[in-house]
Design an enzyme around this catalytic site. Sequence first.
Site, PDB file in Angstrom:
ATOM      1  N   TYR A 173      42.083  43.620  36.117  1.00 29.51           N
ATOM      2  CA  TYR A 173      43.102  42.274  35.643  1.00 29.51           C
ATOM      3  C   TYR A 173      43.746  42.144  34.597  1.00 29.51           C
ATOM      4  CZ  TYR A 173      38.775  41.311  39.294  1.00 29.51           C
ATOM      5  OH  TYR A 173      38.087  41.364  40.385  1.00 29.51           O
ATOM      6  N   TYR A 209      42.442  31.772  31.846  1.00 29.77           N
ATOM      7  CA  TYR A 209      41.395  31.621  32.132  1.00 29.77           C
ATOM      8  C   TYR A 209      40.714  31.030  30.112  1.00 29.77           C
ATOM      9  CZ  TYR A 209      41.309  34.047  36.449  1.00 29.77           C
ATOM     10  OH  TYR A 209      41.953  35.191  36.943  1.00 29.77           O
ATOM     11  N   CYS A 230      58.705  32.987  26.886  1.00 31.96           N
ATOM     12  CA  CYS A 230      58.760  32.023  26.003  1.00 31.96           C
ATOM     13  C   CYS A 230      57.633  30.629  27.104  1.00 31.96           C
ATOM     14  CB  CYS A 230      60.854  31.571  26.636  1.00 31.96           C
ATOM     15  SG  CYS A 230      61.309  30.390  25.735  1.00 31.96           S
ATOM     16  N   GLU A 231      56.687  31.013  25.986  1.00 27.93           N
ATOM     17  CA  GLU A 231      55.254  29.986  26.503  1.00 27.93           C
ATOM     18  C   GLU A 231      54.963  30.405  24.958  1.00 27.93           C
ATOM     19  OE1 GLU A 231      54.708  28.344  29.084  1.00 27.93           O
ATOM     20  OE2 GLU A 231      55.940  29.802  30.756  1.00 27.93           O
TER      21      GLU A 231
HETATM   22  C1  LIG Z   1      35.055  39.391  47.477  1.00 27.96           C
HETATM   23  C2  LIG Z   1      35.235  39.561  46.294  1.00 27.96           C
HETATM   24  N1  LIG Z   1      34.390  41.348  46.115  1.00 27.96           N
HETATM   25  C3  LIG Z   1      34.088  42.486  45.063  1.00 27.96           C
HETATM   26  C4  LIG Z   1      34.784  40.843  43.982  1.00 27.96           C
HETATM   27  C5  LIG Z   1      34.621  41.417  42.359  1.00 27.96           C
HETATM   28  O1  LIG Z   1      34.265  40.638  41.658  1.00 27.96           O
HETATM   29  P1  LIG Z   1      34.083  41.717  40.168  1.00 27.96           P
HETATM   30  O2  LIG Z   1      35.355  42.094  39.431  1.00 27.96           O
HETATM   31  O3  LIG Z   1      34.043  40.315  39.359  1.00 27.96           O
HETATM   32  O4  LIG Z   1      33.416  42.615  40.333  1.00 27.96           O
HETATM   33  C6  LIG Z   1      35.905  39.714  43.934  1.00 27.96           C
HETATM   34  C7  LIG Z   1      36.327  39.305  43.027  1.00 27.96           C
HETATM   35  O5  LIG Z   1      35.891  38.551  42.161  1.00 27.96           O
HETATM   36  C8  LIG Z   1      35.640  39.251  45.902  1.00 27.96           C
HETATM   37  O6  LIG Z   1      36.404  38.094  45.739  1.00 27.96           O
HETATM   38  N1  LIG Z   2      41.557  37.760  38.015  1.00 27.15           N
HETATM   39  C1  LIG Z   2      39.724  37.050  37.647  1.00 27.15           C
HETATM   40  C2  LIG Z   2      39.217  37.326  38.624  1.00 27.15           C
HETATM   41  C3  LIG Z   2      38.419  37.586  39.914  1.00 27.15           C
HETATM   42  C4  LIG Z   2      38.580  37.570  40.521  1.00 27.15           C
HETATM   43  C5  LIG Z   2      38.586  38.283  42.212  1.00 27.15           C
HETATM   44  N2  LIG Z   2      37.906  36.958  43.038  1.00 27.15           N
HETATM   45  C6  LIG Z   2      39.592  37.268  36.030  1.00 27.15           C
HETATM   46  O1  LIG Z   2      40.669  38.160  35.688  1.00 27.15           O
HETATM   47  O2  LIG Z   2      38.562  37.587  36.253  1.00 27.15           O
END
Ligand SMILES: Cc1ncc(COP(=O)(O)O)c(C=O)c1O
Ligand SMILES: N[C@@H](CCCC[NH3+])C(=O)O
EC number: 4.1.1.20
Length: 445
Positions: A385, A329, A356-357
Amino acid sequence: MTNKNANSNLIIDGCDTVKLAKEFGTPLYVVSQQKIEERCREIYKVFLSEYKNTRALYASKSFLTMAMCKIVEKEGLGLDVVSGGELYTALKADFPTEKIIFHGNNKSYEELYMAIENEIGRIVVDNFYEFELIEQIALKLDKKVNILYRITPGVNSDTHKYITTGQKDSKFGIPLEKDIITDAVKKALSSESIGMKGFHFHVGSQLFDNTSHIEAVDIAIRLMKELKDDLGYITEELNTGGGYGIPHLKDDIRRSLKYFIKPLMDRISLKISEYNLSMPEIMIEPGRWIVGEAGTTLYTIGSIKEIPGLRTYVAIDGGMTDNPRPSLYGAKYYGDIANKMNKEKVCEVTIAGKCCESGDILMKNLEVPHIVPGDILAVYNTGAYNFSMASNYNRSLRSAVVLINNGQAEVMVERQGYEDLLRGERIPKMLSNKEISPSKVKGII
Ligand SMILES: Cc1ncc(COP(=O)(O)O)c(C=O)c1O
Ligand SMILES: N[C@@H](CCCC[NH3+])C(=O)O
């Protein structure tokens, strides 16, 4: 609490991070129990105790281990899971099943079966195919399944496009075309196996303003009004998702929970009374906001390469395998040299991962003191995450996770060993007629 000691070492929650790196090895995810608990208690103060008939769930996709389930349970939150794996983890940790909500845009028969047989609290139904699977399983197991429908509110949100979810062109949720959503609700109301509880929306993640939540509230409550007028259906529950953003760089703003909650709840009350509806139970389900700032990742610095007049690459012993967010991202992070906290910062470097990127760059332009191989880099706010999105790319080993609290540290997840990489692997007989015996590998393993 971040601090430093007389040795110039970074201290978090009473733990010397340099000692943690030595004791548990690097890369190492360090998770502060205190920080997670503070966040859960803020949710209690600002949301649960402030407004009646409310529920808060922790979005476990941001970081899930059995120990995390225990913290969440102790703090009185429910759990949002999005896969069989997350559900299985919660069930193995003995998380109260009625407090689990199951999301996902393509839940399998087996995943739904596990959810229904274990009588989890709610299934958030994303599409008609899933609805049919649920009905089949509920009939077979003679269970009643309480559901929410996930709606696609058709609102945009200001974040990376990969993590916006509420826009009309989204893989998530039921489109808000009147005939489609009315049909979905009618189906649920006429099914004896289904308890039609209400609706869910989630507009996106890592958000710093609340306009898309507010827009989505308007849309969801208008839908509630139409369904009351057309079908006499009274919505009992409205789940407004998560998405509250956290800072990553030193000067990033930090939004309080109240910044998101107060306008959300004010708007809900306003719209409910404007349409003369009865107040449904309101749910929120943040992930990142609860755990993101509780995590710090420790790395050991290895090779240092200067390209004169251009930049200095400082390579660490992890990278996109333990934190894929910068390469996925363009996410930015901030860090310090954990064993040189009192030293003056003298130059800017680029922190490179070991995959390796060429895109495996964790941070550009990090200000650091004079550094040498063996120094420890601490990257802040990596609790969400990171571990949950880690991979074994390049056959890297997954890092350990350590829980810290008040000067104590204990392993939550063990570091992988090379044998873990081979678990489940076979050399098919068709590749060789001879019996294949495993060879011995020498070295420090
Ligand atoms: C359905 C749903 N609920 C809650 C979340 C939690 O999101 P965040 O970690 O941004 O609070 C997500 C992820 O984006 C989601 O897809
Ligand atoms: N994986 C994403 C968030 C996804 C949330 C799930 N809908 C991040 O690192 O920001």
